[in-house]
Design a protein around this motif. Sequence first.
Motif, mmCIF file in Angstrom:
data_model
loop_
_atom_site.group_PDB
_atom_site.id
_atom_site.type_symbol
_atom_site.label_atom_id
_atom_site.label_comp_id
_atom_site.label_asym_id
_atom_site.label_seq_id
_atom_site.Cartn_x
_atom_site.Cartn_y
_atom_site.Cartn_z
ATOM 1 N N UNK A 146 1.085 -1.081 0.439
ATOM 2 C CA UNK A 146 0.037 0.029 0.039
ATOM 3 C C UNK A 146 0.700 1.530 0.295
ATOM 4 N N UNK A 147 0.332 2.233 -0.637
ATOM 5 C CA UNK A 147 1.627 3.462 -0.799
ATOM 6 C C UNK A 147 0.393 4.561 -0.205
ATOM 7 N N UNK A 148 1.281 5.787 0.128
ATOM 8 C CA UNK A 148 0.778 6.878 0.457
ATOM 9 C C UNK A 148 1.086 7.855 -0.581
ATOM 10 N N UNK A 149 0.287 8.583 -1.406
ATOM 11 C CA UNK A 149 1.041 9.401 -2.825
ATOM 12 C C UNK A 149 0.896 11.074 -2.357
ATOM 13 N N UNK A 150 1.070 11.686 -2.647
ATOM 14 C CA UNK A 150 1.129 13.167 -2.165
ATOM 15 C C UNK A 150 1.283 14.067 -3.823
ATOM 16 N N UNK A 151 0.465 14.434 -4.310
ATOM 17 C CA UNK A 151 1.165 15.317 -5.215
ATOM 18 C C UNK A 151 1.464 16.909 -4.833
ATOM 19 N N UNK A 152 3.139 17.379 -4.789
ATOM 20 C CA UNK A 152 3.371 18.260 -3.774
ATOM 21 C C UNK A 152 4.327 19.074 -4.943
ATOM 22 N N UNK A 153 3.981 20.690 -4.535
ATOM 23 C CA UNK A 153 3.896 21.434 -5.487
ATOM 24 C C UNK A 153 5.605 21.945 -5.169
ATOM 25 N N UNK A 154 6.955 21.957 -5.991
ATOM 26 C CA UNK A 154 8.257 21.687 -6.049
ATOM 27 C C UNK A 154 8.409 23.280 -6.466
ATOM 28 N N UNK A 155 9.892 24.236 -6.384
ATOM 29 C CA UNK A 155 9.645 25.424 -6.461
ATOM 30 C C UNK A 155 11.395 25.079 -6.896
ATOM 31 N N UNK A 156 12.071 24.782 -7.807
ATOM 32 C CA UNK A 156 13.419 25.194 -7.721
ATOM 33 C C UNK A 156 13.887 26.061 -9.071
ATOM 34 N N UNK A 157 15.054 27.414 -8.763
ATOM 35 C CA UNK A 157 15.570 28.020 -9.045
ATOM 36 C C UNK A 157 14.599 28.882 -10.139
ATOM 37 N N UNK A 158 12.995 29.339 -9.206
ATOM 38 C CA UNK A 158 12.336 30.276 -9.830
ATOM 39 C C UNK A 158 11.502 29.666 -10.812
ATOM 40 N N UNK A 159 11.111 28.152 -10.610
ATOM 41 C CA UNK A 159 10.093 27.823 -11.479
ATOM 42 C C UNK A 159 9.325 26.404 -10.348
ATOM 43 N N UNK A 164 -3.264 12.438 -1.296
ATOM 44 C CA UNK A 164 -3.919 13.546 -1.740
ATOM 45 C C UNK A 164 -3.058 14.587 -2.394
ATOM 46 N N UNK A 165 -4.025 15.690 -2.897
ATOM 47 C CA UNK A 165 -3.907 16.731 -3.276
ATOM 48 C C UNK A 165 -4.322 15.812 -4.953
ATOM 49 N N UNK A 166 -4.364 16.987 -5.903
ATOM 50 C CA UNK A 166 -4.045 16.357 -7.038
ATOM 51 C C UNK A 166 -3.339 17.171 -7.808
ATOM 52 N N UNK A 167 -2.877 16.943 -9.671
ATOM 53 C CA UNK A 167 -1.823 17.805 -10.131
ATOM 54 C C UNK A 167 -1.725 19.321 -10.624
ATOM 55 N N UNK A 168 -3.954 19.626 -10.509
ATOM 56 C CA UNK A 168 -4.189 20.320 -10.613
ATOM 57 C C UNK A 168 -4.013 21.294 -9.483
ATOM 58 N N UNK A 169 -3.932 20.479 -8.316
ATOM 59 C CA UNK A 169 -4.050 21.369 -6.920
ATOM 60 C C UNK A 169 -3.815 20.858 -5.925
ATOM 61 N N UNK A 170 -2.001 20.716 -6.553
ATOM 62 C CA UNK A 170 -1.405 20.426 -5.352
ATOM 63 C C UNK A 170 -1.174 20.872 -3.953
ATOM 64 N N UNK A 171 -0.316 19.669 -2.794
ATOM 65 C CA UNK A 171 0.329 19.976 -1.607
ATOM 66 C C UNK A 171 0.651 21.206 -1.486
ATOM 67 N N UNK A 172 0.979 22.356 -0.922
ATOM 68 C CA UNK A 172 2.260 23.317 -0.448
ATOM 69 C C UNK A 172 2.957 22.635 0.268
ATOM 70 N N UNK A 173 2.343 22.329 1.526
ATOM 71 C CA UNK A 173 3.358 21.986 3.013
ATOM 72 C C UNK A 173 1.904 20.878 3.544
ATOM 73 N N UNK A 174 3.103 19.938 3.190
ATOM 74 C CA UNK A 174 2.932 17.750 4.196
ATOM 75 C C UNK A 174 1.728 18.654 5.219
ATOM 76 N N UNK A 175 1.243 19.738 6.032
ATOM 77 C CA UNK A 175 1.007 19.372 6.881
ATOM 78 C C UNK A 175 -0.890 20.090 6.914
ATOM 79 N N UNK A 176 -0.509 19.550 5.104
ATOM 80 C CA UNK A 176 -2.181 20.407 5.099
ATOM 81 C C UNK A 176 -3.097 18.902 4.924
#
Length: 218
Positions: free
Chosen positions: A26-39, A118-130
């Motif tokens: 079994x897995x827990x999956x999380x769509x996360x928003x990532x920021x790197x080098x301004x992207x 948790x989250x989706x590609x169009x509405x990702x999780x910013x912080x895991x606490x969410x």
Amino acid sequence: MHQLLVECPSIYEMLPNIDFDWKKKPEIQVWRKQSKDGETSVELESYDPGASVNLFEEALKSNELSYNGKTVPLPFNSAILKWAAGTREIINKTQVPNGISFYNIYGTSFDTPFDVCYGSESSPINELSEICHSNPEYSFVDGDGTVPTESSKADNLDPVERIGVRGSHRGLLNNDEVFEHIQNWLGVSPKNKKHSKTSKVMDVHFSRPVEEKNCSQY
């Protein structure tokens, strides 16, 4: 997750067994928003039973409970997790005493949550606490609606019979077929059939196809 910690601390004992030989872990999956080098990008992170503890620790590190005007810290409790692991180790080593017959009746044919996302590609999780206050999506397997069939059958106790009955987790307690099996084993059924001590272990699995959903599609 927050509500489970408050109302059901035994959730620590119900975490997936990392030592169990799963057909698919079994897995827990999380769509996360990532920021790197301004992207900014969106990535799907996956956590198996072993890695999920790190996820819980990070998600719950600032978790709090407000009660009677006071704020009580409620992070992931490693001490309870350690006790739960000790309990599981004892259960895994437990054997039925000689002269005692063990039978396993388990529920089947109900969609049972397995993977969580948790989250989706169009509405990702910013912080895991969410994720503590987020509504996840689930993928499903066959089971009784609460416990997967794969887990229910893994009693590790060498039963005289192991039988799957179409029924829900609580519904099995009021299931005519379950009572018929129990009566038969006790030798009090209408046909008065008594089980033999030499009975072989039997898997009787009445199920319907269960549609499995891929969490990564959400």
